[in-house]
Design a protein around this motif. Structure first.
Motif, PDB file in Angstrom:
ATOM      1  N   ALA A 209       0.826  -1.213   0.000  1.00  0.00           N
ATOM      2  CA  ALA A 209       0.000   0.000   0.000  1.00  0.00           C
ATOM      3  C   ALA A 209       0.857   1.259   0.000  1.00  0.00           C
ATOM      4  O   ALA A 209       0.378   2.339   0.335  1.00  0.00           O
ATOM      5  CB  ALA A 209      -0.931  -0.009   1.208  1.00  0.00           C
ATOM      6  N   GLU A 210       2.125   1.135  -0.390  1.00  0.00           N
ATOM      7  CA  GLU A 210       3.048   2.271  -0.288  1.00  0.00           C
ATOM      8  C   GLU A 210       2.609   3.473  -1.121  1.00  0.00           C
ATOM      9  O   GLU A 210       2.685   4.611  -0.653  1.00  0.00           O
ATOM     10  CB  GLU A 210       4.465   1.845  -0.700  1.00  0.00           C
ATOM     11  N   ASP A 235      10.436  -6.929  -7.199  1.00  0.00           N
ATOM     12  CA  ASP A 235       9.732  -5.974  -8.061  1.00  0.00           C
ATOM     13  C   ASP A 235      10.735  -5.313  -9.016  1.00  0.00           C
ATOM     14  O   ASP A 235      11.292  -4.254  -8.727  1.00  0.00           O
ATOM     15  CB  ASP A 235       9.025  -4.915  -7.213  1.00  0.00           C
ATOM     16  N   PRO A 236      10.975  -5.911 -10.179  1.00  0.00           N
ATOM     17  CA  PRO A 236      11.965  -5.327 -11.104  1.00  0.00           C
ATOM     18  C   PRO A 236      11.540  -3.973 -11.649  1.00  0.00           C
ATOM     19  O   PRO A 236      12.386  -3.204 -12.116  1.00  0.00           O
ATOM     20  CB  PRO A 236      12.070  -6.379 -12.223  1.00  0.00           C
ATOM     21  N   ALA A 237      10.244  -3.670 -11.594  1.00  0.00           N
ATOM     22  CA  ALA A 237       9.781  -2.362 -12.063  1.00  0.00           C
ATOM     23  C   ALA A 237      10.046  -1.265 -11.042  1.00  0.00           C
ATOM     24  O   ALA A 237       9.890  -0.080 -11.366  1.00  0.00           O
ATOM     25  CB  ALA A 237       8.289  -2.423 -12.380  1.00  0.00           C
ATOM     26  N   CYS A 238      10.429  -1.649  -9.824  1.00  0.00           N
ATOM     27  CA  CYS A 238      10.708  -0.670  -8.768  1.00  0.00           C
ATOM     28  C   CYS A 238       9.534   0.310  -8.641  1.00  0.00           C
ATOM     29  O   CYS A 238       9.689   1.535  -8.692  1.00  0.00           O
ATOM     30  CB  CYS A 238      12.006   0.083  -9.026  1.00  0.00           C
ATOM     31  N   THR A 239       8.338  -0.255  -8.454  1.00  0.00           N
ATOM     32  CA  THR A 239       7.099   0.510  -8.576  1.00  0.00           C
ATOM     33  C   THR A 239       7.047   1.705  -7.630  1.00  0.00           C
ATOM     34  O   THR A 239       6.670   2.816  -8.038  1.00  0.00           O
ATOM     35  CB  THR A 239       5.901  -0.420  -8.322  1.00  0.00           C
ATOM     36  N   VAL A 240       7.414   1.501  -6.367  1.00  0.00           N
ATOM     37  CA  VAL A 240       7.321   2.587  -5.391  1.00  0.00           C
ATOM     38  C   VAL A 240       8.336   3.677  -5.728  1.00  0.00           C
ATOM     39  O   VAL A 240       8.018   4.873  -5.726  1.00  0.00           O
ATOM     40  CB  VAL A 240       7.541   2.063  -3.964  1.00  0.00           C
ATOM     41  N   SER A 241       9.545   3.282  -6.031  1.00  0.00           N
ATOM     42  CA  SER A 241      10.575   4.260  -6.383  1.00  0.00           C
ATOM     43  C   SER A 241      10.213   5.024  -7.654  1.00  0.00           C
ATOM     44  O   SER A 241      10.419   6.243  -7.753  1.00  0.00           O
ATOM     45  CB  SER A 241      11.925   3.570  -6.553  1.00  0.00           C
ATOM     46  N   ALA A 242       9.664   4.312  -8.646  1.00  0.00           N
ATOM     47  CA  ALA A 242       9.274   4.982  -9.888  1.00  0.00           C
ATOM     48  C   ALA A 242       8.194   6.027  -9.614  1.00  0.00           C
ATOM     49  O   ALA A 242       8.209   7.125 -10.209  1.00  0.00           O
ATOM     50  CB  ALA A 242       8.778   3.951 -10.898  1.00  0.00           C
ATOM     51  N   HIS A 243       7.262   5.700  -8.711  1.00  0.00           N
ATOM     52  CA  HIS A 243       6.222   6.669  -8.360  1.00  0.00           C
ATOM     53  C   HIS A 243       6.839   7.909  -7.721  1.00  0.00           C
ATOM     54  O   HIS A 243       6.471   9.044  -8.067  1.00  0.00           O
ATOM     55  CB  HIS A 243       5.221   6.018  -7.409  1.00  0.00           C
ATOM     56  N   LEU A 244       7.755   7.721  -6.816  1.00  0.00           N
ATOM     57  CA  LEU A 244       8.399   8.861  -6.164  1.00  0.00           C
ATOM     58  C   LEU A 244       9.214   9.683  -7.160  1.00  0.00           C
ATOM     59  O   LEU A 244       9.199  10.918  -7.128  1.00  0.00           O
ATOM     60  CB  LEU A 244       9.297   8.359  -5.021  1.00  0.00           C
TER      61      LEU A 244
END
Length: 305
Positions: A209-210, A235-244
């Motif tokens: 839920a980040e 998570d190879p897409a680095c979803t949370v980092s990409a959002h930030l």
């Protein structure tokens, strides 16, 4: 935070601990490691407990049938030393530490001597009860049973996975399995926890839920809050980092081997070499005064530990 010793609930618990540490040396998989802990727990009973004493922090209670905390805080200690270094570097630069997704309160209790106020939030009823046991008598700690999300006051279904409290999550992120336990919990937004104008240090570990939690922290981040968050190795897409990184004012840093700028997703992906591990990163606005103080602390090993 590096003065460390253990005490035990009984002589039997001390023996259980010694056997557990010996057996864990033979474990070749995470699953086998957990089975050892649960198996010894059935032999010795559920009450075997070790208390971790570290520096000036309140003792942290670890049940000896707990395959997560006995593994990471005892067998593979120290636990997340990079997070401890951030806390030490931020001490004195902000009055507030928020432990969001606090689990049983390890970082809540470690932070209590370092900050004027600690807010700890945990969604699972059973885990919150253990968090309360570890932290309820600490005068500068405030506890909330809630799920961190984009908005306060909603109700969501929360899944307690049957083998690992560390993998509990909101049901919307992944459906419950056959042996999982589901309960309803209210939501809290970060911006409703952090007072306006306070540059809080926030540790966020909310298992999927980040992004919603970060959306609920927009004002706190604008006020200069610094976020410790997890980007998982699976998570190879680095979803949370990409959002930030989609916000041009936000800067990201790896904290495992120092404070290292992470300018893009490819750099973050290269840091994550273990698909079973969660990697801690730091995020803040470029103009955050708290970020600047933490950077000073990392540049001074005597201060940051």
């Amino acid at each position: 935070m590096n003065e460390r010793h253990l005490t035990f609930s009984s002589r039997a618990a001390r023996l259980q601990y010694m056997l557990l540490m010996g057996l864990f040396r033979l474990a070749v998989t995470r699953g086998l490691y957990g089975r050892f802990a649960r198996g010894l727990g059935r032999v010795f009973g559920p009450d075997g407990t070790v208390f971790l004493h570290e520096g000036g922090a309140p003792p942290y209670r670890i049940a000896l049938n707990d395959g997560y905390w006995t593994r990471f805080a005892l067998y593979r200690a120290p636990y997340e030393p990079e997070v401890a270094r951030v806390l030490t570097a931020a001490s004195g630069a902000t009055p507030l530490f928020c432990d969001l997704g606090a689990n049983k309160g390890f970082w809540t209790t470690r932070a209590a001597p370092l900050f004027e106020q600690v807010i700890a939030v945990e969604a699972s009823a059973a885990t919150f009860a253990e968090l309360s046991g570890n932290a309820r008598d600490v005068p500068n700690v405030t506890l909330h049973r809630a799920a961190i999300h984009a908005r306060s006051g909603e109700e969501m279904r929360f899944v307690n996975t049957h083998l690992s409290h560390a993998s509990a999550r909101l049901e919307a992120d992944l459906p419950a399995g056959g042996q999982d336990r589901v309960e309803t919990v209210g939501t809290r937004a970060v911006d409703d926890l952090v007072p306006e104008g306070v540059t809080a240090l926030i540790k966020l570990d909310v298992e999927g839920a980040e992004i919603a939690a970060i959306e609920g922290a927009a004002r706190a981040l604008t006020d200069g809050a610094v976020l410790i968050y997890e980007d998982h190795g699976n998570d190879p897409a680095c979803t949370v980092s990409a959002h930030l990184l989609s916000d041009p004012d936000i800067r990201l840093y790896s904290i495992e081997t120092g404070l290292i700028p992470m300018p893009d997703v490819a750099t973050i992906r290269a840091c994550k070499t273990d698909a079973y591990k969660g990697y801690n990163f730091l995020a803040a606005r470029a103009d955050s005064k708290l970020l600047a103080r933490i950077m000073q602390g990392f540049a001074n090993p005597a201060r940051s530990g």
